[in-house]
Design a protein around this motif. Structure first.
Motif, PDB file in Angstrom:
ATOM      1  N   UNK A 361       0.811  -1.231   0.000  1.00 13.06           N
ATOM      2  CA  UNK A 361       0.000   0.000   0.000  1.00 13.06           C
ATOM      3  C   UNK A 361       0.838   1.272   0.000  1.00 13.06           C
ATOM      4  N   UNK A 362       1.944   1.290   0.762  1.00 17.17           N
ATOM      5  CA  UNK A 362       2.704   2.547   0.811  1.00 17.17           C
ATOM      6  C   UNK A 362       3.413   2.809  -0.519  1.00 17.17           C
ATOM      7  N   UNK A 363       3.816   1.736  -1.212  1.00 17.97           N
ATOM      8  CA  UNK A 363       4.384   1.913  -2.555  1.00 17.97           C
ATOM      9  C   UNK A 363       3.327   2.509  -3.481  1.00 17.97           C
ATOM     10  N   UNK A 364       2.112   1.952  -3.420  1.00 20.17           N
ATOM     11  CA  UNK A 364       1.014   2.444  -4.268  1.00 20.17           C
ATOM     12  C   UNK A 364       0.716   3.899  -3.951  1.00 20.17           C
ATOM     13  N   UNK A 365       0.688   4.215  -2.646  1.00 21.45           N
ATOM     14  CA  UNK A 365       0.348   5.581  -2.238  1.00 21.45           C
ATOM     15  C   UNK A 365       1.383   6.567  -2.768  1.00 21.45           C
ATOM     16  N   UNK A 366       2.691   6.246  -2.539  1.00 18.78           N
ATOM     17  CA  UNK A 366       3.738   7.174  -2.956  1.00 18.78           C
ATOM     18  C   UNK A 366       3.703   7.418  -4.457  1.00 18.78           C
ATOM     19  N   UNK A 367       3.635   6.327  -5.236  1.00 14.01           N
ATOM     20  CA  UNK A 367       3.692   6.529  -6.681  1.00 14.01           C
ATOM     21  C   UNK A 367       2.393   7.152  -7.194  1.00 14.01           C
ATOM     22  N   UNK A 368       1.256   6.816  -6.555  1.00 15.80           N
ATOM     23  CA  UNK A 368      -0.005   7.440  -6.953  1.00 15.80           C
ATOM     24  C   UNK A 368       0.026   8.942  -6.717  1.00 15.80           C
ATOM     25  N   UNK A 369       0.594   9.347  -5.573  1.00 17.82           N
ATOM     26  CA  UNK A 369       0.673  10.776  -5.250  1.00 17.82           C
ATOM     27  C   UNK A 369       1.525  11.511  -6.275  1.00 17.82           C
ATOM     28  N   UNK A 370       2.622  10.890  -6.712  1.00 16.47           N
ATOM     29  CA  UNK A 370       3.462  11.537  -7.726  1.00 16.47           C
ATOM     30  C   UNK A 370       2.641  11.783  -8.989  1.00 16.47           C
ATOM     31  N   UNK A 371       1.811  10.783  -9.367  1.00 20.71           N
ATOM     32  CA  UNK A 371       0.978  10.928 -10.555  1.00 20.71           C
ATOM     33  C   UNK A 371       0.000  12.086 -10.410  1.00 20.71           C
ATOM     34  N   UNK A 372      -0.647  12.171  -9.245  1.00 15.51           N
ATOM     35  CA  UNK A 372      -1.618  13.249  -9.029  1.00 15.51           C
ATOM     36  C   UNK A 372      -0.908  14.604  -9.008  1.00 15.51           C
ATOM     37  N   UNK A 373       0.320  14.610  -8.447  1.00 13.33           N
ATOM     38  CA  UNK A 373       1.072  15.867  -8.389  1.00 13.33           C
ATOM     39  C   UNK A 373       1.344  16.409  -9.787  1.00 13.33           C
ATOM     40  N   UNK A 374       1.556  15.508 -10.747  1.00 12.83           N
ATOM     41  CA  UNK A 374       1.764  15.950 -12.129  1.00 12.83           C
ATOM     42  C   UNK A 374       0.547  16.736 -12.609  1.00 12.83           C
ATOM     43  N   UNK A 375      -0.666  16.208 -12.320  1.00 15.60           N
ATOM     44  CA  UNK A 375      -1.884  16.897 -12.727  1.00 15.60           C
ATOM     45  C   UNK A 375      -2.044  18.215 -11.995  1.00 15.60           C
ATOM     46  N   UNK A 376      -1.676  18.193 -10.709  1.00 13.34           N
ATOM     47  CA  UNK A 376      -1.807  19.380  -9.864  1.00 13.34           C
ATOM     48  C   UNK A 376      -0.985  20.534 -10.428  1.00 13.34           C
ATOM     49  N   UNK A 377       0.297  20.219 -10.742  1.00 13.10           N
ATOM     50  CA  UNK A 377       1.194  21.265 -11.247  1.00 13.10           C
ATOM     51  C   UNK A 377       0.874  21.593 -12.703  1.00 13.10           C
ATOM     52  N   UNK A 378       0.707  20.514 -13.504  1.00  9.83           N
ATOM     53  CA  UNK A 378       0.491  20.719 -14.930  1.00  9.83           C
ATOM     54  C   UNK A 378      -0.839  21.380 -15.230  1.00  9.83           C
ATOM     55  N   UNK A 379      -1.802  21.297 -14.298  1.00 12.25           N
ATOM     56  CA  UNK A 379      -3.110  21.880 -14.562  1.00 12.25           C
ATOM     57  C   UNK A 379      -3.223  23.314 -14.094  1.00 12.25           C
ATOM     58  N   UNK A 380      -2.402  23.686 -13.089  1.00  8.36           N
ATOM     59  CA  UNK A 380      -2.581  24.990 -12.448  1.00  8.36           C
ATOM     60  C   UNK A 380      -2.330  26.135 -13.419  1.00  8.36           C
TER      61      UNK A 380
END
Lengths: 399, 380
Positions: A361-380
């Motif tokens: 789960x922690x591997x999934x969480x960390x890599x999932x967060x990186x993916x969402x961060x891309x959208x967060x920065x790339x969308x702003x």
């Protein structure tokens, strides 16, 4: 519900329902985020799997005594005099004794040997562990899955289940290790831990076959319970002449896994971050094309009185939905591909160690967060651009 | 306005978009450059030779071979020179600081692999002055900050001395450079006679014989013949070229090549998707202008060239930047990593830039050429 949130909801809905118009570029953003997530998840699960295999192998209630001022089995040397002194100690050592009051200990030695793999004929270096008869019973979590362990003095070996299946070592087979042949007499399982990559044999047989007469690398003892390790350490400190270290098996393996696992992470993180930078640039492009595509609509609703915030949220949430979808896709793919993937590397004692990639789960969480961060920065940034569209853009509408 | 100016102006139509494209391209080529330099460097097998054979025990690379085997190997008419090595691994000061020592006969080593290691007769003379002298590789000297004449103490992991200790003291007699940047020089060369006399175990044995085949001999055949000499002896051998040995050895750590290819592949797939889509949109935006160009009499070829020229420009700037950053990173990285950004890596990068940019530009160019003029004018 306030006007703001109602407006924002409308904008988000129209943004999302206009996605099919930009199918190709939106899909490419989802896929690029998914690939970044996969790469990071791959490296992290490799590091985690390696740690899991070694942590499972070490027990806190088994003590290892090393000599010569080292903290690794490799390079450790315990003189025979130390063992005689230990045996003669009558007080409470914190370790288990047998019915006759004799200390239960196993003298151990590890020799790296090459074994040919059946599948492709390539040689792999494996750890041949020579031990006393008490050795297998001192270790924790070991169960014999076929026949028996080696007999004292005989050239017989017991192999871990994982080795047995990979190298095709059946009970009764003959294997050449070093210059002599050995008979496989048993298989053992160790709950999938690193111990299953080991070969066990009698100490004297190993010492004779590899010209290591008289050598002892480490001693293994079973502690009464994990807290009595300190008592053992105190007693050992009274033996002078040779610097000795007593530590629990769990600590020994944790120290060994730490470096390799951090090396894998040190390798994976920069690569994943670099790819994330590229994917963020891609996300910016995707969202900018989304804003360009909807210029007229955004300017029109803004002219109708929609707030800047709703224009911002509409685009930003679209970016996050796309990135979120990519992250989910990447996580699902990496779980499907990597979880349980068999890998191996050179572990302690220069011997091969097999392990399974573990998508936790922690591997999934960390890599999932990186993916969402891309959208967060790339969308702003494009979302801010959307709020700054001139209202006159609405007038340029073409029929 | 020349043709190229037109392509350049087109590319800078939306500067932010173009810069972003260049950034993602640069990142992909940076990843390519770094991984290729890693595989090409001292951690890979690029510096290993196909021609030099190593004879090790079939029981494993750590099992010793008796010294007596050398006479039998040297007797083969196709063997030009033969040397021997015994390996010591140990650490300096702290257990993490691992160094490797190859104990060899310097004269024989010079004959067998002097060129590959960058050994000179002067260095061999220098190490000959005292038995405890060593030659240290350039990479190791740099990493440890040692100098010629300094004494270093290595605590061996598995090679005790006769007196029971594990500390081996050496004096640095010289520094060898290696043949080129890809040669692994993160080790030192000691004198076999000194190590052999002082060690407690495995006296008069070696870990490997190194054989240089006579010119014109097929190394593979010689390897098989040498192994057949020892098949029925107490110590059967396995003979491999230096490169085969290293590849098999490294693959045991991890299939680095496979992992690298997967990562680079993922990076390029990501990049391609983004760039193709962006270019399709960029070209669709100017459907009208392309209609104008067609009306002015631009041929299909001309319009295709215009769009391909634009992608090529974006890729050339982005890819060039990425490769330049990779080169910079290899210079900045320490000698332990051993990154080598060689000419073949660079040329391969250029080829990828051109191929990928043409592949990327193909779809938008095809779209543009196919759009009829009437339809193009209807977009405004």
């Amino acid at each position: 519900m306030s006007t703001h949130s109602r407006q924002a909801l409308v904008m988000i809905r129209t943004n999302l329902s206009s996605l099919p118009r930009r199918f190709a570029i939106s899909a490419s953003m989802i896929l690029s985020v998914a690939l970044v997530v996969c790469v990071l998840a791959g490296f992290l699960s490799m590091a985690r799997g390696f740690e899991t295999a070694l942590t499972a192998a070490g027990s806190p209630s088994v003590a290892v005594i090393l000599g010569g001022g080292t903290n690794q089995e490799m390079g450790s040397d315990v003189p025979a005099a130390v063992i005689r002194t230990l045996d003669a100690m009558t007080g409470d050592l914190g370790a288990l004794r047998d019915a006759g009051g004799k200390l239960i200990l196993s003298r151990e030695i590890v020799v790296p040997v090459d074994v040919k793999q059946v599948a492709d004929g390539t040689a792999r270096t494996l750890g041949l562990h020579g031990m006393d008869a008490a050795g297998p019973s001192i270790r924790e979590g070991i169960s014999l899955s076929a026949r028996r362990v080696f007999a004292p003095g005989a050239r017989e070996i017991a192999v871990g289940d994982r080795l047995a299946s990979e190298f095709g070592l059946r009970v009764g087979d003959m294997v050449r290790l070093g210059a002599v042949d050995w008979t496989v007499v048993g298989h053992f399982s160790a709950r999938g831990s690193a111990s299953e990559s080991e070969i066990w044999a009698d100490l004297d047989a190993v010492r004779a076959a590899f010209d290591r007469q008289g050598q002892i690398q480490s001693l293994k003892l079973r502690l009464v319970d994990p807290t009595t390790l300190e008592r053992l350490q105190d007693k050992i400190a009274t033996i002078t002449g040779t610097p000795l270290v007593a530590l629990s098996e769990a600590d020994l393996y944790a120290a060994q896994s730490g470096r390799t696992a951090s090396l894998i992470r040190l390798f994976g993180w920069p690569l994943a971050l670099l790819m994330a930078v590229g994917a963020t640039a891609g996300a910016l492009n995707t969202m900018m094309s989304s804003v360009a595509d909807r210029t007229v609509e955004i300017a029109t609703v803004r002219a109708l009185g929609f707030s800047r915030l709703s224009a911002f949220l509409g685009t930003w949430v679209e970016a996050m939905v796309l990135a979120g979808a990519g992250a989910l896709l990447g996580l699902f793919a990496s779980w499907l591909i990597f979880n349980g993937w068999q890998a191996s590397t050179i572990g302690a004692n220069n011997a091969r160690m097999a392990f399974q990639l573990a998508v936790t789960p922690d591997v999934l969480l960390t890599s999932g967060l990186l993916g969402v961060a891309i959208g967060l920065l790339g969308g702003a940034l494009p979302a801010i651009a959307a709020t700054r569209l001139p209202l006159t853009a609405a007038l340029r509408a073409r029929g | 306005m020349t043709f190229f100016d037109l392509a350049r102006k087109n590319a800078w139509r939306k500067p932010l978009r173009t810069v972003l494209l260049m950034v993602s391209i640069a990142v992909a080529f940076l990843i390519y450059g770094l991984t290729a330099s890693f595989l090409n460097g001292t951690q890979g097998t690029a510096g290993a030779s196909d021609d030099i054979l190593g004879v090790t025990s079939a029981g494993g690379r750590t099992q010793p071979l008796p010294m007596a085997g050398m006479a039998r190997i040297a007797a083969d008419p196709d063997v030009a020179a033969v040397g021997y090595v015994t390996r010591l691994r140990g650490f300096v000061d702290v257990e993490k600081n691992i160094v490797a020592i190859n104990a060899a006969d310097p004269d024989r080593l010079l004959a067998v692999n002097g060129k590959g290691l960058g050994l000179t007769p002067a260095l061999v003379v220098a190490i000959g002055h005292a038995r405890d002298r060593v030659l240290v590789g350039r990479a190791l000297v740099q990493a440890q900050g040692w100098g010629v004449g300094q004494r270093v103490t290595v605590t061996a992991f598995d090679t005790p001395r006769e007196d029971g200790g594990r500390d081996w003291s050496f004096e640095i007699a010289g520094i060898f450079e290696g043949e080129n940047a890809a040669t692994d020089t993160y080790f030192m060369i000691a004198r076999y006679d000194y190590v052999n006399a002082a060690r407690a175990r495995a006296k008069d044995t070696v870990d490997a014989f190194i054989v240089q085949p006579r010119a014109g001999t097929a190394p593979g055949e010689l390897a098989a013949r040498l192994d057949s000499l020892f098949t029925n002896s107490a110590t059967p051998t396995r003979t491999q070229s230096e490169r085969q040995f290293l590849e098999a050895f490294l693959r045991q750590y991890a299939d680095v090549g496979l992992i690298m290819n997967l990562v680079v592949g993922a990076a390029f797939v990501t990049l391609l998707m983004i760039v193709v889509n962006t270019m399709v949109i960029a070209v669709r935006e100017r459907t009208f202008e392309i209609g104008v160009l067609k009306t002015l009499g631009f041929s299909r070829l001309g319009i295709t060239a215009l769009i391909l020229g634009e992608t090529l420009f974006v890729f050339a700037v982005g890819g060039g930047l990425g490769l330049a950053l990779a080169k910079l990173a290899t210079i900045l990285a320490g000698p332990e990593l051993g990154l080598v950004f060689s000419a073949p890596v660079f040329v391969k990068g250029l080829v990828i830039i051109v191929t990928v940019s043409l592949a990327t530009g193909a779809l938008p160019a095809f779209n543009a050429v196919r759009t009829p003029i009437i339809k193009a004018f209807r977009t405004r």
